[in-house]
Design an enzyme around this catalytic site. Structure first.
Site, PDB file in Angstrom:
ATOM      1  N   LEU A  11     -22.053  46.185  31.001  1.00  0.00           N
ATOM      2  CA  LEU A  11     -23.459  45.926  31.346  1.00  0.00           C
ATOM      3  C   LEU A  11     -23.624  44.431  31.584  1.00  0.00           C
ATOM      4  CD1 LEU A  11     -25.075  48.041  28.477  1.00  0.00           C
ATOM      5  CD2 LEU A  11     -25.134  48.637  30.913  1.00  0.00           C
ATOM      6  N   HIS A  12     -24.244  44.064  32.686  1.00  0.00           N
ATOM      7  CA  HIS A  12     -24.520  42.633  32.878  1.00  0.00           C
ATOM      8  C   HIS A  12     -25.719  42.349  33.777  1.00  0.00           C
ATOM      9  CE1 HIS A  12     -22.158  43.459  36.525  1.00  0.00           C
ATOM     10  NE2 HIS A  12     -22.826  42.467  37.068  1.00  0.00           N
TER      11      HIS A  12
END
Ligand code: UD1
Ligand code: UDP
Length: 363
Positions: free
Chosen positions: A206-207
């Site tokens: 996740l980013h």
């Protein structure tokens, strides 16, 4: 006379797009290829490790621009690359993907009147709150040649009024990297190093700012991961943006205490070795949506939209909300084995088609 080609590399997902083309161009006698690294990503595990894995040489230019606001980063790359391009005057500037450096170098090329081409053109999420969407739109308007990964991308460009003679569907260049490294990826067996069982664990990345930059949204995601982690082991290579946000929100310990395996960002071979043996992947990455479709692993993308709809219509991808993610994971694990269709021209031969296109345009 030998033509000079600049390949622009900047951030983690760029390296997998540049590498196959670099290797293909090196085999040509009509050109000399140079890698320009803008320095947008700079940690060893966000940059150097990929040069090593993908057998890329040291960049010919390293602009060292680093992090900053969108304006600082885009402007910094423009200033630094503007000097390089004005002096070297490459015959081709090739930009890939949709990061700030992609737009910056394309804009430099267009203003200097240098031939600029965009590899992975035409993708649209239709969500202008995404910085990448703005980068894609402007890069595609300004590039002389647009190499697309799939027919939906061609349609997007035509709908924006781009002439058909600037568009060529060449397929998905990331798949070339996977095919190039497949023997090493299959041999690596990272799941064993982490004491995991094939098909019985999840991989998390996740980013996206929309998921990690708002503490209340990040907290929902963390709660969901904790619930999922109670059912199956999760391994989570944490992007530096995400680590900083988890730390600032005081959420890092909650994940650790729940037994989620947090590790630093992994090299390409290590990461893909985990992906191909996973039960499912939870992500908001662009590239990972494509890779999971290609290798037939269920992918849950925590986003409201995707610029890669073919991974949903043809592939293994599903768009999901943060709330209720654990239910989507349960369903995905049951779905395992339901191999979907690999999109046309996602076949490991895209770099060859790009080179052929360049040769045609040189005539
Ligand atoms: C960038 C791209 C995004 C892409 C992602 C891939 C833009 C607008 N965003 O997002 O499209 O999906 O890369 O990973 O171009 N940082 C480090 N070390 C690094 C790099 C970054 O610590 O080597 C930290 C810095 O605190 C930085 C933050 O991560 O401020 C964000 O980096 P940045 O390149 O601005 O954006 P990404 O979120 O990585
Ligand atoms: N990737 C990797 N190590 C990791 C996470 C991702 O090698 O720890 C690879 C992944 O296989 C894909 C690329 O990085 O090839 C995707 O990059 P990222 O998710 O950073 O960017 P995006 O595709 O969202 O722009």
């Amino acid at each position: 006379m030998s033509q000079l080609v600049h390949l622009i590399a900047a951030a983690r997902p760029n390296f997998m797009k540049v590498a196959p083309l670099y290797h293909a161009l090196r085999r040509q006698d009509w050109c000399r290829v140079q890698i320009v690294h803008t320095g947008q990503h700079y940690d060893a595990n966000m940059s150097d490790t990929f040069f090593h894995d993908l057998r890329l040489p040291e960049p010919d230019y390293h602009l060292g621009v680093g992090s900053g606001s969108h304006a600082e980063q885009t402007g910094g790359v423009m200033i630094a690359y503007g000097k390089v391009a004005a002096e070297a005057r490459p015959d081709w500037i090739i930009v890939v993907g949709d990061v700030n450096s992609t737009l910056a170098c394309c804009l430099v090329g267009a203003k200097l009147g240098l031939r600029t081409a965009h590899l992975e053109a035409g993708l649209r999420s239709r969500d202008r709150s995404m910085p990448e969407e703005l980068n894609r739109i402007v890069t595609d308007q300004l590039s002389d040649l647009l190499w697309t990964p799939s027919a939906d991308a061609d349609a997007n460009l035509l709908a924006e009024g781009i002439p058909i003679d600037r568009i060529e569907c060449v397929g998905n260049i990331m798949i070339d990297s996977f095919e190039m490294m497949k023997p090493q990826i299959e041999e690596r067996r990272m799941f064993a190093s982490f004491d995991l069982v094939t098909g019985a664990y999840g991989v998390v990345t996740l980013h996206r700012p929309s998921n990690v930059d708002t503490p209340s949204i990040l907290a929902v995601l963390v709660d969901e991961l904790v619930t999922i982690g109670a059912k199956i082991p999760l391994i989570f290579p944490v992007h530096p943006r995400t680590r900083a946000r988890l730390q600032a929100a005081g959420l890092l310990d909650r994940l650790v205490q729940a037994g989620i395996r947090l590790v630093d960002p992994l090299g390409y071979v290590d990461f893909m070795s985990l992906v191909i043996n996973a039960g499912c992947v939870i992500t908001d990455s662009g590239g990972v949506q494509e890779e999971t479709t290609y290798v037939g692993i269920p992918c849950l993308t925590v986003r409201e939209n995707t610029e890669r709809p073919i991974t949903v219509t043809d592939g293994t991808n599903r768009l999901v909300k943060a709330e209720g993610l654990h239910l989507a994971v349960e369903a995905a694990l049951k779905d395992r084995g339901a191999m979907k269709r690999r999109p046309d021209l996602w076949d490991g031969q895209t770099a060859g088609r790009v080179v052929a296109s360049m040769v045609r345009h040189n005539m």
